[in-house]
Every structure is written in C-alpha cells, then in structure tokens.
Design a protein around this motif. Structure first.
Motif, PDB file in Angstrom:
ATOM      1  N   GLY A   2       0.769  -1.234   0.000  1.00 23.25           N
ATOM      2  CA  GLY A   2       0.000   0.000   0.000  1.00 23.25           C
ATOM      3  C   GLY A   2       0.802   1.287   0.000  1.00 23.25           C
ATOM      4  N   PHE A   3       2.113   1.206   0.041  1.00 22.58           N
ATOM      5  CA  PHE A   3       2.937   2.415   0.001  1.00 22.58           C
ATOM      6  C   PHE A   3       2.867   3.046  -1.379  1.00 22.58           C
ATOM      7  N   ARG A   4       2.963   4.377  -1.398  1.00 26.53           N
ATOM      8  CA  ARG A   4       2.977   5.134  -2.652  1.00 26.53           C
ATOM      9  C   ARG A   4       4.254   5.961  -2.718  1.00 26.53           C
ATOM     10  N   MET A   5       4.792   6.093  -3.919  1.00 30.39           N
ATOM     11  CA  MET A   5       6.006   6.896  -4.102  1.00 30.39           C
ATOM     12  C   MET A   5       5.703   8.366  -3.849  1.00 30.39           C
ATOM     13  N   ILE A   6       6.623   9.023  -3.109  1.00 28.47           N
ATOM     14  CA  ILE A   6       6.419  10.438  -2.818  1.00 28.47           C
ATOM     15  C   ILE A   6       7.572  11.316  -3.284  1.00 28.47           C
ATOM     16  N   SER A   7       8.780  10.738  -3.415  1.00 26.08           N
ATOM     17  CA  SER A   7       9.903  11.562  -3.849  1.00 26.08           C
ATOM     18  C   SER A   7      11.091  10.690  -4.223  1.00 26.08           C
ATOM     19  N   ILE A   8      12.079  11.344  -4.813  1.00 26.14           N
ATOM     20  CA  ILE A   8      13.348  10.704  -5.144  1.00 26.14           C
ATOM     21  C   ILE A   8      14.456  11.557  -4.533  1.00 26.14           C
ATOM     22  N   ASP A   9      15.339  10.921  -3.793  1.00 26.99           N
ATOM     23  CA  ASP A   9      16.514  11.587  -3.249  1.00 26.99           C
ATOM     24  C   ASP A   9      17.667  11.269  -4.205  1.00 26.99           C
ATOM     25  N   HIS A  10      17.895  12.185  -5.133  1.00 27.47           N
ATOM     26  CA  HIS A  10      18.887  11.973  -6.182  1.00 27.47           C
ATOM     27  C   HIS A  10      20.299  11.837  -5.601  1.00 27.47           C
ATOM     28  N   ASP A  11      21.032  10.841  -6.095  1.00 31.16           N
ATOM     29  CA  ASP A  11      22.426  10.565  -5.718  1.00 31.16           C
ATOM     30  C   ASP A  11      22.615  10.231  -4.244  1.00 31.16           C
ATOM     31  N   PHE A  12      21.564   9.811  -3.549  1.00 29.45           N
ATOM     32  CA  PHE A  12      21.650   9.460  -2.126  1.00 29.45           C
ATOM     33  C   PHE A  12      22.749   8.432  -1.880  1.00 29.45           C
ATOM     34  N   PHE A  13      22.775   7.375  -2.670  1.00 23.97           N
ATOM     35  CA  PHE A  13      23.726   6.291  -2.424  1.00 23.97           C
ATOM     36  C   PHE A  13      25.149   6.676  -2.816  1.00 23.97           C
ATOM     37  N   LEU A  14      25.303   7.621  -3.709  1.00 25.74           N
ATOM     38  CA  LEU A  14      26.642   8.118  -4.053  1.00 25.74           C
ATOM     39  C   LEU A  14      27.184   9.000  -2.920  1.00 25.74           C
TER      40      LEU A  14
END
Length: 150
Positions: free
Chosen positions: A114-126
C-alpha cells in the motif's frame, strides 16, 4: 512465528541489517534512535525491523530484512504489516520507507503493501556510501521514498 522487541542488538541483528543496508556506521547511528524488532521462526532469528520516529506523527521503516534462506516466503510482508499496526497503535499517522531505485523486489513489495512513491533523493547512495552498489547490473544512485497513511 513471533515478532518481539529487541532488548540488546547482537551479531545476528547486525548481519540481518547489513542485508538491507551495507553501511555499518549508518546502522549503528539509526539503531540508537529507533525501536527494533526481530522475527523468530522455530527459535531462529530470521528477520529484523527497525523503526525510527522522524517527525511528529511520522514513523520511518529504516531497515527491514529477512535472512536469504527465508526470502520470498512472505516474512518481509509480515514485518511491514507489523510496522503498520505498531504505528497505528502508537498514534502515528504516516509510515515512510526508502529504497534504492534499482531495488525492484523491494519496490514491488512496498507498493503491494500500500505504500505510494512520494519523492526521489537523487544521488543518495553516491553521497552516503563509499563503495559503489550494483543491483541488476545497474549502479545504484537514487533513493525512492514511499509512504502510507495509517
């Protein structure tokens, strides 16, 4: 199957946490501020769930993982449903979770719950991981954030 609050973090808890998050320093940091649970099957710890209050009325699943031998059998979904019930009982309104943009299985599971996408944290893993992470022959760069109201 039993889900219980962890009183003292042991090696098995770190080993399970590392399946979902390869950064030991981050794990040590967020476990200090979190409530942690393990999933026990036949007296064996096979899963972990770490919940972190982040904002008023918001709880984040910062780590959820199941031992490789038990993956694909519904235990991850059990842990997530437990987190949602725990959040509701403790008067949280929103539960959030983040995962890698290349973590296709996790994205499927979270949306199935039931989760919905709300945002993207660009380059988080880098930014947060010294070593490059490869999933499905892709370099993991971005974190996808999802949420659900409980």
């Amino acid at each position: 199957m039993t889900i219980r609050k962890i009183q003292e973090f042991q090696k098995i808890h770190y080993d399970l946490s590392l399946l979902a998050d390869p950064n030991k320093d981050l794990i040590k940091d967020y476990t200090k501020r979190s409530v942690c649970f393990d999933l026990i099957l036949n007296e064996t710890i096979i899963g972990i769930l770490i919940l972190l209050p982040t904002r008023p009325e918001t709880l984040e699943i910062v780590n959820v993982s199941v031992s490789k031998d038990y993956q694909g059998q519904g235990y991850g979904e059990e842990l997530i449903q437990f987190a949602l019930t725990h959040a509701k009982k403790n008067h949280y309104k929103t539960v959030e979770i983040g995962t890698g943009s290349t973590s296709f299985g996790q994205l499927y599971l979270y949306q199935k719950c039931g989760f919905r996408m709300i945002s993207i944290d660009h380059d988080f893993f880098l930014r947060h991981y010294e070593e490059e992470i490869i999933e499905h022959k892709l370099i993991l760069r971005d974190m996808v954030r999802l949420s659900i109201n409980v």
